[in-house]
Design an enzyme around this catalytic site. Structure first.
Site, PDB file in Angstrom:
ATOM      1  N   TYR A 135       0.917  -1.301   0.035  1.00 63.50           N
ATOM      2  CA  TYR A 135      -0.154  -0.144  -0.001  1.00 63.50           C
ATOM      3  C   TYR A 135       0.807   1.142   0.071  1.00 63.50           C
ATOM      4  CZ  TYR A 135      -3.496  -3.569   1.468  1.00 63.50           C
ATOM      5  OH  TYR A 135      -4.463  -4.309   1.657  1.00 63.50           O
ATOM      6  N   HIS A 172       0.113 -12.284   1.322  1.00 70.47           N
ATOM      7  CA  HIS A 172      -0.614 -11.287   0.758  1.00 70.47           C
ATOM      8  C   HIS A 172      -0.636 -11.920  -1.033  1.00 70.47           C
ATOM      9  CE1 HIS A 172      -1.409  -6.768  -0.106  1.00 70.47           C
ATOM     10  NE2 HIS A 172      -2.613  -7.575  -0.050  1.00 70.47           N
TER      11      HIS A 172
END
Length: 343
Positions: free
Chosen positions: A56, A140
């Site tokens: 992010y 992830h």
């Protein structure tokens, strides 16, 4: 705000969580003071679960989240981050990140689910956040990396969990089939399920939710607005569904759901936030938020009582699957009683 526990761990999450991707400049710049104010507003609203990732904003979300939480009592909140993408020097920068975040691309992401990659990723996350530990760590998006994620990353995380370094471990993905494998075949405690148990997509009922039920594990739901189509009271053409323009037929279906919600005096986004809690294995809904206004709105929507008849009508009109558990029968599998928002 009510808490629910990740099964077989000591980690408790508030029902609503703060997703930090937007404060990593997802799609647009979020000023630093606005990001800090959003986190502060979430804290004041009772949120104590905060999720981030190196992905992010190439570490920006981790840095901002850590700075905003650093002076708060560490035992009073839960932070999760993720492994699988190392941040390395970008030898060919073009000026801006190519994966949806408005940040300089002096770094790039490098897939790595190896033991060394996991340990390095965790060390760098702790450095960026300034925190002393992470409470939850997810692998992830390992869609193309099952073998290394299952055979190296998860065992490494399990070792850290068993030694008390991490509270809970799992995987976070946009698909449910592989998440079901993580629940069945690895030491994962919890999975983060993106977009696959929503008012528009209940495919998780075919795999990950039965796996969680069978093995006594927990699920965190994200992407409950399916990239925006369920985020407003009246869905319209041009809105996004799973990061792309929503097909007209899907917009029409979302409108039909919104009309039934309106008949029950319930905003569509409130129903979208509440819906995942129909399943007893889902313990949290985490929403990406970038401003105090978004935090206040989502908190208000989450607290709104939902009439039980709404779900019955959606079933009767074929707008949700008939096997979606009825809220009245979806007993809390985490020992804290029935959700008082169901009316």
């Amino acid at each position: 705000m009510r808490h629910r526990k990740i099964t077989n761990t000591d980690v408790k999450l508030t029902e609503l969580g703060f997703g930090a991707a937007p404060i990593g400049n997802l799609y647009q710049v979020t000023p630093a003071d606005e990001a800090a104010a959003a986190i502060g507003t979430a804290w004041d609203a009772g949120m104590r679960y905060f999720d981030t990732a190196p992905h992010y904003g190439l570490g920006l979300a981790e840095r901002r989240l850590g700075a905003a939480l650093r002076d708060r009592p560490r035992e009073h909140y839960v932070v999760s981050s993720k492994v699988g993408r190392l941040l390395v020097l970008n030898e060919r920068p073009r000026g801006v990140d190519s994966e949806g975040f408005v940040v300089h691309d002096d770094q790039r992401r490098q897939w790595d689910f190896s033991r060394d990659g996991v340990l390095r990723s965790l060390e760098e996350t702790l450095e960026r956040t300034g925190l002393d530990r992470l409470d939850i760590v997810y692998v992830h998006d390992p869609d193309d990396h099952w073998k290394q994620a299952a055979e190296e990353a998860l065992p490494t995380l399990a070792e850290l969990r068993d030694n008390g370094v991490i509270g809970a471990i799992g995987a976070g993905m946009n698909q449910s089939a592989m998440l079901a494998r993580f629940l069945r075949e690895t030491a994962a405690d919890v999975v983060m399920l993106a977009g696959r148990y929503t008012l528009l997509d209940q495919s998780a009922l075919d795999d990950v939710l039965p796996a969680a039920q069978e093995h006594g594990k927990s699920v965190v739901a994200v992407g409950v607005f399916n990239s925006g189509l369920l985020a407003c009271d009246r869905p319209a053409l041009g809105m996004k569904y799973d990061y792309e323009d929503a097909p007209a037929a899907l917009v029409a279906r979302a409108r039909a759901i919104a009309e039934i919600c309106e008949e029950h005096s319930t905003p569509l986004p409130a129903a979208a936030i509440a819906f995942p809690f129909s399943h007893p294995r889902i313990i949290n809904v985490t929403l990406g938020m970038r401003s105090p206004e978004q935090v206040r709105r989502n908190t208000e929507l989450h607290r709104r009582p939902i009439p039980q008849g709404l779900w019955d009508d959606l079933r009767a009109h074929g707008l949700i699957r008939p096997d979606v558990p009825a809220p009245s029968s979806a007993e809390d599998a985490h020992g804290e009683g029935r959700d008082p928002r169901w009316r």
